[in-house]
Write a protein that holds these residues in place. Structure first.
Motif, PDB file in Angstrom:
ATOM      1  N   ARG A  80      31.675 -38.719 -83.647  1.00  0.00           N
ATOM      2  CA  ARG A  80      31.572 -39.616 -82.444  1.00  0.00           C
ATOM      3  C   ARG A  80      32.740 -40.918 -82.796  1.00  0.00           C
ATOM      4  N   VAL A  81      33.248 -41.194 -81.939  1.00  0.00           N
ATOM      5  CA  VAL A  81      34.201 -42.616 -82.247  1.00  0.00           C
ATOM      6  C   VAL A  81      33.554 -43.476 -80.985  1.00  0.00           C
ATOM      7  N   ALA A  82      33.278 -44.675 -81.671  1.00  0.00           N
ATOM      8  CA  ALA A  82      32.418 -45.530 -80.686  1.00  0.00           C
ATOM      9  C   ALA A  82      33.261 -46.903 -80.673  1.00  0.00           C
ATOM     10  N   VAL A  83      33.897 -47.601 -79.519  1.00  0.00           N
ATOM     11  CA  VAL A  83      34.505 -48.669 -79.464  1.00  0.00           C
ATOM     12  C   VAL A  83      33.342 -49.799 -78.876  1.00  0.00           C
ATOM     13  N   ILE A  84      33.326 -51.014 -79.545  1.00  0.00           N
ATOM     14  CA  ILE A  84      32.342 -51.970 -79.231  1.00  0.00           C
ATOM     15  C   ILE A  84      33.283 -53.309 -79.082  1.00  0.00           C
ATOM     16  N   THR A  85      33.034 -53.732 -77.999  1.00  0.00           N
ATOM     17  CA  THR A  85      33.747 -55.065 -77.707  1.00  0.00           C
ATOM     18  C   THR A  85      32.770 -56.105 -78.059  1.00  0.00           C
ATOM     19  N   GLY A  86      33.116 -57.346 -78.500  1.00  0.00           N
ATOM     20  CA  GLY A  86      32.723 -58.516 -78.920  1.00  0.00           C
ATOM     21  C   GLY A  86      31.940 -58.183 -80.325  1.00  0.00           C
ATOM     22  N   ALA A  87      32.365 -57.193 -81.080  1.00  0.00           N
ATOM     23  CA  ALA A  87      31.798 -57.033 -82.044  1.00  0.00           C
ATOM     24  C   ALA A  87      31.822 -57.572 -83.481  1.00  0.00           C
ATOM     25  N   ALA A  88      32.444 -58.732 -83.300  1.00  0.00           N
ATOM     26  CA  ALA A  88      32.657 -59.566 -84.511  1.00  0.00           C
ATOM     27  C   ALA A  88      31.397 -60.314 -85.005  1.00  0.00           C
TER      28      ALA A  88
ATOM     29  N   ALA B 211      27.272 -47.152 -86.576  1.00  0.00           N
ATOM     30  CA  ALA B 211      27.835 -46.541 -87.749  1.00  0.00           C
ATOM     31  C   ALA B 211      26.963 -45.566 -88.782  1.00  0.00           C
ATOM     32  N   ASP B 212      25.579 -46.387 -88.784  1.00  0.00           N
ATOM     33  CA  ASP B 212      24.696 -45.769 -89.600  1.00  0.00           C
ATOM     34  C   ASP B 212      24.220 -44.430 -88.996  1.00  0.00           C
ATOM     35  N   ALA B 213      24.277 -44.127 -87.666  1.00  0.00           N
ATOM     36  CA  ALA B 213      23.969 -43.029 -86.983  1.00  0.00           C
ATOM     37  C   ALA B 213      25.062 -42.144 -87.022  1.00  0.00           C
ATOM     38  N   GLY B 214      26.256 -42.552 -87.581  1.00  0.00           N
ATOM     39  CA  GLY B 214      27.393 -41.499 -88.156  1.00  0.00           C
ATOM     40  C   GLY B 214      28.734 -41.634 -87.331  1.00  0.00           C
ATOM     41  N   ALA B 215      28.765 -42.685 -86.499  1.00  0.00           N
ATOM     42  CA  ALA B 215      29.768 -42.819 -85.663  1.00  0.00           C
ATOM     43  C   ALA B 215      31.068 -43.732 -86.393  1.00  0.00           C
ATOM     44  N   ASP B 216      32.309 -43.407 -86.155  1.00  0.00           N
ATOM     45  CA  ASP B 216      33.366 -44.220 -86.635  1.00  0.00           C
ATOM     46  C   ASP B 216      33.527 -45.476 -85.605  1.00  0.00           C
ATOM     47  N   ILE B 217      34.021 -46.486 -86.189  1.00  0.00           N
ATOM     48  CA  ILE B 217      33.868 -47.871 -85.311  1.00  0.00           C
ATOM     49  C   ILE B 217      35.230 -48.349 -85.018  1.00  0.00           C
ATOM     50  N   ALA B 218      35.545 -48.876 -83.768  1.00  0.00           N
ATOM     51  CA  ALA B 218      36.516 -49.658 -83.439  1.00  0.00           C
ATOM     52  C   ALA B 218      35.771 -51.176 -83.183  1.00  0.00           C
ATOM     53  N   ILE B 219      36.246 -51.820 -83.912  1.00  0.00           N
ATOM     54  CA  ILE B 219      35.692 -53.338 -83.693  1.00  0.00           C
ATOM     55  C   ILE B 219      36.555 -54.054 -82.712  1.00  0.00           C
ATOM     56  N   VAL B 220      36.539 -54.392 -81.338  1.00  0.00           N
ATOM     57  CA  VAL B 220      37.523 -55.035 -80.758  1.00  0.00           C
ATOM     58  C   VAL B 220      36.977 -56.550 -80.502  1.00  0.00           C
ATOM     59  N   ASP B 221      37.590 -57.498 -80.607  1.00  0.00           N
ATOM     60  CA  ASP B 221      37.276 -58.980 -80.612  1.00  0.00           C
ATOM     61  C   ASP B 221      38.481 -59.793 -80.892  1.00  0.00           C
TER      62      ASP B 221
ATOM     63  N   ALA C 291      34.218 -57.613 -89.924  1.00  0.00           N
ATOM     64  CA  ALA C 291      33.090 -56.646 -89.718  1.00  0.00           C
ATOM     65  C   ALA C 291      33.578 -55.135 -89.768  1.00  0.00           C
ATOM     66  N   ALA C 292      34.946 -54.980 -89.553  1.00  0.00           N
ATOM     67  CA  ALA C 292      35.367 -53.562 -89.815  1.00  0.00           C
ATOM     68  C   ALA C 292      35.439 -53.269 -91.351  1.00  0.00           C
TER      69      ALA C 292
ATOM     70  N   LEU D 133      41.531 -43.121 -84.659  1.00  0.00           N
ATOM     71  CA  LEU D 133      40.322 -42.646 -84.916  1.00  0.00           C
ATOM     72  C   LEU D 133      40.065 -41.180 -84.287  1.00  0.00           C
ATOM     73  N   GLY D 134      41.269 -40.778 -83.716  1.00  0.00           N
ATOM     74  CA  GLY D 134      41.298 -39.153 -83.339  1.00  0.00           C
ATOM     75  C   GLY D 134      40.095 -39.013 -82.175  1.00  0.00           C
ATOM     76  N   GLY D 135      39.899 -39.783 -81.280  1.00  0.00           N
ATOM     77  CA  GLY D 135      39.131 -39.564 -80.153  1.00  0.00           C
ATOM     78  C   GLY D 135      38.638 -40.929 -79.548  1.00  0.00           C
ATOM     79  N   TYR D 136      37.764 -40.771 -78.306  1.00  0.00           N
ATOM     80  CA  TYR D 136      36.982 -42.065 -77.965  1.00  0.00           C
ATOM     81  C   TYR D 136      35.844 -41.450 -77.068  1.00  0.00           C
TER      82      TYR D 136
END
Ligand SMILES: NC(=O)c1ccc[n+]([C@@H]2O[C@H](COP(=O)([O-])OP(=O)(O)OC[C@H]3O[C@@H](n4cnc5c(N)ncnc54)[C@H](O)[C@@H]3O)[C@@H](O)[C@H]2O)c1
Length: 252
Positions: A10-18, A30-40, A49-50, A84-87
């Motif tokens: 899965r690809v997870a986008v998280i705002t305010g993730a700084a 991420a620890d559950a397996g997702a790739d992450i976009a840190i948006v801040d 954070a990234a 990241l190849g998805g959303y």
């Protein structure tokens, strides 16, 4: 079968993730397996954070944008899909408190600023996330509201109104896609120990903690655990709901 809410692939986008709740959520997903976009909008903190997510063995990108900029949110959505190849998952944790002030001492500019960041920008992120999610007929969105949106905190009028708006917007949008495998829920924390509290007076923090039967502030890890479930495939029959995480403060 795993009972750890697996997010592999899965690809997870998280705002305010700084920092704060957003960062704790990014680490947990991420620890559950997702790739992450840190948006801040805080670029150095978003990059750091990234990097910390990559050290946990997952792909991560940092998108340093101001979420109130419509075109930046549209471009960020496209960038996530391309890089990241998805959303698959959106968690909206970016937010501001605004100045502590009585309603009669609040200016229109102060009111609009808080509504713009906490409600309009959040809705915009939801709208854009639904482009890829509606194409694939699947996705999970978690919007971080607040107990203030249900009960109203004195001297935090714009904040309380914006969070009530998040709860209502979430209910509305969730119903519009309920016939797909897209689930949209909100979370209403009471006071959580994060850098955001630096923006809040001690008087207001004491008031908020005094309202919590458990008698303490919550932790970012506790919020991240709830968000993790709501971001997972296992969350299939809840949508448009507002999940309480308030140490017993919420009365409905
Ligand atoms: N901390 C609490 O007690 C508490 C309680 C209830 C709800 N919440 C909500 O949880 C969410 C996260 O709170 P937190 O305590 O982790 O906050 P925080 O202040 O620690 O982090 C918020 C992040 O959002 C980013 N941000 C703010 N405006 C932005 C914009 N326009 N564009 C891009 N990024 C922006 C900031 O740079 C920051 O990194 C917020 O929506 C907040 O309202 C927090």
């Amino acid at each position: 079968m795993s009972n750890h809410f697996d997010l592999s692939g899965r690809v997870a986008v998280i705002t305010g993730a700084a920092r704060g709740i957003g960062l704790a959520t990014a680490e947990r997903l991420a620890d559950a397996g997702a790739d992450i976009a840190i948006v801040d909008m805080d670029e150095p903190a978003a990059l750091a954070a990234a990097q910390s997510i990559e050290k946990r063995g997952k792909k991560a990108i940092a998108c340093a944008i101001d979420l109130t900029d419509e075109h930046a949110v549209i471009d960020m959505t496209d960038e996530v899909c391309a890089k990241l190849g998805g959303y698959d998952i959106l968690v909206c944790a970016a937010g501001i408190v605004g100045r502590n002030a009585f309603g009669w001492d609040t200016s229109v500019e102060e009111w609009r600023k808080v509504l713009d960041v906490n409600l309009t920008a959040l809705w915009l992120c939801n709208r854009e996330a639904l482009r890829p999610m509606r194409k694939q007929n699947r996705g999970r969105i978690v919007n971080i509201a607040s107990i203030a949106g249900k009960e109203g905190n004195p001297k935090l009028g714009p904040y309380s109104a914006s969070k009530a708006g998040v709860i209502g917007m979430t209910k509305s949008l969730a119903k519009e896609v309920a016939d797909t495998d897209i689930r949209i829920n909100s979370v209403a924390p009471a006071v959580i120990q994060t850098p955001m509290l630096d923006q809040v007076s001690q008087e207001t923090i004491d008031y908020m903690v005094s309202k919590i039967p458990v008698g303490r502030t919550g932790t970012t890890a506790e919020v991240a655990a709830l968000v993790h479930y709501l971001a997972s495939d296992e969350c299939g029959f809840s949508t448009g709901a507002c999940f309480d995480i308030s140490g017993g403060r919420a009365t409905y």
